[in-house]
Design an enzyme around this catalytic site. Sequence first.
Site, short mmCIF file in Angstrom:
data_model
loop_
_atom_site.label_atom_id
_atom_site.label_comp_id
_atom_site.label_asym_id
_atom_site.label_seq_id
_atom_site.Cartn_x
_atom_site.Cartn_y
_atom_site.Cartn_z
N HIS B 85 0.85 -1.20 0.00
CA HIS B 85 0.00 0.00 0.00
C HIS B 85 0.88 1.24 0.00
O HIS B 85 1.84 1.34 0.76
CB HIS B 85 -0.90 0.01 1.23
CG HIS B 85 -1.76 1.23 1.32
ND1 HIS B 85 -2.98 1.32 0.69
CD2 HIS B 85 -1.58 2.43 1.93
CE1 HIS B 85 -3.52 2.51 0.91
NE2 HIS B 85 -2.68 3.20 1.66
N ASP B 164 -15.38 2.61 7.75
CA ASP B 164 -14.35 3.50 7.21
C ASP B 164 -14.96 4.49 6.23
O ASP B 164 -14.62 5.67 6.23
CB ASP B 164 -13.26 2.69 6.52
CG ASP B 164 -12.25 3.62 5.85
OD1 ASP B 164 -11.66 4.45 6.56
OD2 ASP B 164 -12.09 3.53 4.62
N ARG B 171 -15.13 12.89 8.10
CA ARG B 171 -13.85 13.61 8.27
C ARG B 171 -13.63 14.60 7.14
O ARG B 171 -13.13 15.70 7.35
CB ARG B 171 -12.69 12.60 8.31
CG ARG B 171 -12.62 11.82 9.62
CD ARG B 171 -11.68 10.63 9.48
NE ARG B 171 -10.33 11.02 9.11
CZ ARG B 171 -9.47 10.23 8.46
NH1 ARG B 171 -9.81 8.99 8.15
NH2 ARG B 171 -8.28 10.67 8.15
N SER B 186 -7.94 4.07 9.10
CA SER B 186 -8.63 4.00 7.81
C SER B 186 -7.91 3.04 6.87
O SER B 186 -8.53 2.16 6.26
CB SER B 186 -8.70 5.40 7.20
OG SER B 186 -9.26 5.34 5.91
N LYS B 190 -9.22 -1.51 6.24
CA LYS B 190 -9.53 -2.11 4.94
C LYS B 190 -8.59 -3.28 4.64
O LYS B 190 -9.00 -4.31 4.10
CB LYS B 190 -9.41 -1.04 3.85
CG LYS B 190 -10.56 -0.06 3.88
CD LYS B 190 -10.39 1.07 2.88
CE LYS B 190 -9.35 2.07 3.32
NZ LYS B 190 -9.38 3.33 2.58
#
Lengths: 438, 438
Positions: B85, B164, B171, B186, B190
Amino acid sequence: MPALNPVELIVQKRDGGRHTPAQIAELIRAFLAGKVADYQLSAWLMACFFRGLDREETVALTESMQRSGTTLRLAGVRQPKVDKHSTGGVGDKISLCVAPLVAACGVAVPMIAGRGLGHTGGTLDKLEAIPGYRVELDARQFERVLRRVGVSIIGQSAELAPADRRLYALRDVTGTVDCVPLIVASILSKKLAAGLDALVLDVKVGRGAFMKDLASAKALARMLVDVGTSAGLRMVALLTDMHAPIGRTIGNALETREAIEVLRGGGPPDTRDLTLALGTEMLLLAGRRSAKAARAELEAALESGRALERFRRMVAAHGGDPRVADDDSVLPRARVRRPVLAAESGVVAAIDALELGLCAVALGAGRTRADQAVDPGAGIELEAVVGQVVQRGQPLAVLHAANAERAQAALARVAGAFTVRRRAPAAKRLVIERIRGF
Amino acid sequence: MPALNPVELIVQKRDGGRHTPAQIAELIRAFLAGKVADYQLSAWLMACFFRGLDREETVALTESMQRSGTTLRLAGVRQPKVDKHSTGGVGDKISLCVAPLVAACGVAVPMIAGRGLGHTGGTLDKLEAIPGYRVELDARQFERVLRRVGVSIIGQSAELAPADRRLYALRDVTGTVDCVPLIVASILSKKLAAGLDALVLDVKVGRGAFMKDLASAKALARMLVDVGTSAGLRMVALLTDMHAPIGRTIGNALETREAIEVLRGGGPPDTRDLTLALGTEMLLLAGRRSAKAARAELEAALESGRALERFRRMVAAHGGDPRVADDDSVLPRARVRRPVLAAESGVVAAIDALELGLCAVALGAGRTRADQAVDPGAGIELEAVVGQVVQRGQPLAVLHAANAERAQAALARVAGAFTVRRRAPAAKRLVIERIRGF
């Protein structure tokens, strides 16, 4: 003006920036118009909690909230219009004493008061202990009573500063009540909307007050006076002691009775002193030249019965039973009375106002949620005050309750609120400091 | 468990307190059930911005968000499941390279990717530049592709970590995006919901990244790795430079083409190096003994064509045209190409990734709002990179756009993103630091 971006405003405050008065005005306008969501305003309020609002920002917020509704003009009232506001205490019945007293000296007192919540009492609840007294007058009725009697004490109407009600409701459920600039804007927006010329603040400090320590009480008083002065009010604040309850009663009918004693020229010394101290400031803001002369004028109004007469007329104008001024038995009484006895002999060194305020709520005199009803007769009568010598077995207080269970449940806690020692405590000043506008 | 009082929780965080895991779990549950209002959660989020969440609190938040939906089991996938990621950069097409490459080495790569927003691109947009590629597979299809091909890149489905999505939407409109523990929760919620064994993070730092300075990037990486490890993931983070764009292309089809070049064993050196660095970490987390061996394995997969073959099969399994692996002309192309010429001779000292990212958005390659469509052919091709000598009049870049107006409008800004100096700049390390789990 370009369209407001609420996220930019939130981030600006979050990062320690300052808003312009136009930005704050637009934020409040957009919030009331439903263009800024509750969840955005609550994030902004929390950012304000951490970053604060400076004087200019707080003035802008106050004025935006004031302008969210109508501002009373009270054009028919010729005298200077002066109010007194307390940040809330235990046994604080001064409004009931000082408003008719000052009116008896020729100053108009348009007072918009509140209800009790938590451990502090509310002026409206105390007035409603008088059979028939209506606290809900519309703007025309309010002005008529003021013109005729010179004093009227009512509840906040829906037309005055509606933004304050919206904001307060949101603050109450988002942990953003304890924030000085937001408190200041809330108090002053309503006062400005009432069309006052001047305002005397009683900022309480101590166990039984919202502000527990002198520094934070002073900061609140300073900001209230500065913002109010910037918004065009003549202002003075007194910082007054709120460790022990004021006077000898806590609870609605009990306090109304004590207030009437003061208006008759009697009453407990501290209740009378605080009434005279705040009344003196009100007369000074109304134009009196000296504190000494103002105080003499107030004392004369008490001795002559003119203050009590003014109270009687105000009660009658509000639909209440005017005999209350002369006959306590008009007031509701609790069915059960139960003494709290001293467990040892000595001198009362301290009485915990917070504890007694909470006990009074438990007895039925107050509320823990805004929608609860109160028992007008319930409360606590002090038989001993700070500095007084007590013998073991002598009553410290008398509990007034609707039934024996409630009284019994409060007994130990009320006794525990009294500290009895061998030696007398050092005397405390009632008025700690005086803060003037610039 | 006693009923949650959201105001108490807000005030606890506001005043610097710590929540228990049970409190956080209950807060998220109550929020999703509509028992905690948006305006309360946003006040809590703002309090978190100021007070932070510690590791234990962030783990609890992450796990609560993960458990708000289904967690994929991928029971039919026998190999270790490792994902990569990136926190988002400009020209970052590494996912397209590294996912099939690592799968070619026998590691399963179940990758749930995102779309571009603002100046950063998104893997899903790049894959959708391939005619027919479907990023929306359900859990069964995802598992089938993983089992058969060893790699699948899809978008986030509604069943994975729905909390999320709710939280991020709130947010986004309340100024509470820039908060490390909320970002960490967040990202990781996931990833945990996708049923991974291990995760390699590419935390970018510099002008074109979310984190502009090393200290804040390091803090984010440290917390991601610590929280992920606490939640049961094997994790490593690389801090990598994001001052200049990665490789030579910015824009969806352009970047897909560059990724395929890397998979063919070519491509720009930095794109290839970053692919190998991150791929090495993925193999190490999958159990390889040494970085050297892992890297050799990756290089062999590139040289042999096995990585490209894996990509081809993934594209086909997703309904895309597999010829893209061998023939660039399958990819969409912008109608207009316009060179940006060097105004002076010298050495390219810097290329501003943020500026070029924003220019690519203006050319149609990205979006400023989440609901916008992108132009797959649009973007910027770099003809000169940092350290390269250029002569006046020589192209620095080629703009790809749907029409001449768009290209013309971006021309000066793209030119301005290049800094040309007399002397070559000091070389920068691509991988700045490596952060391991405890």
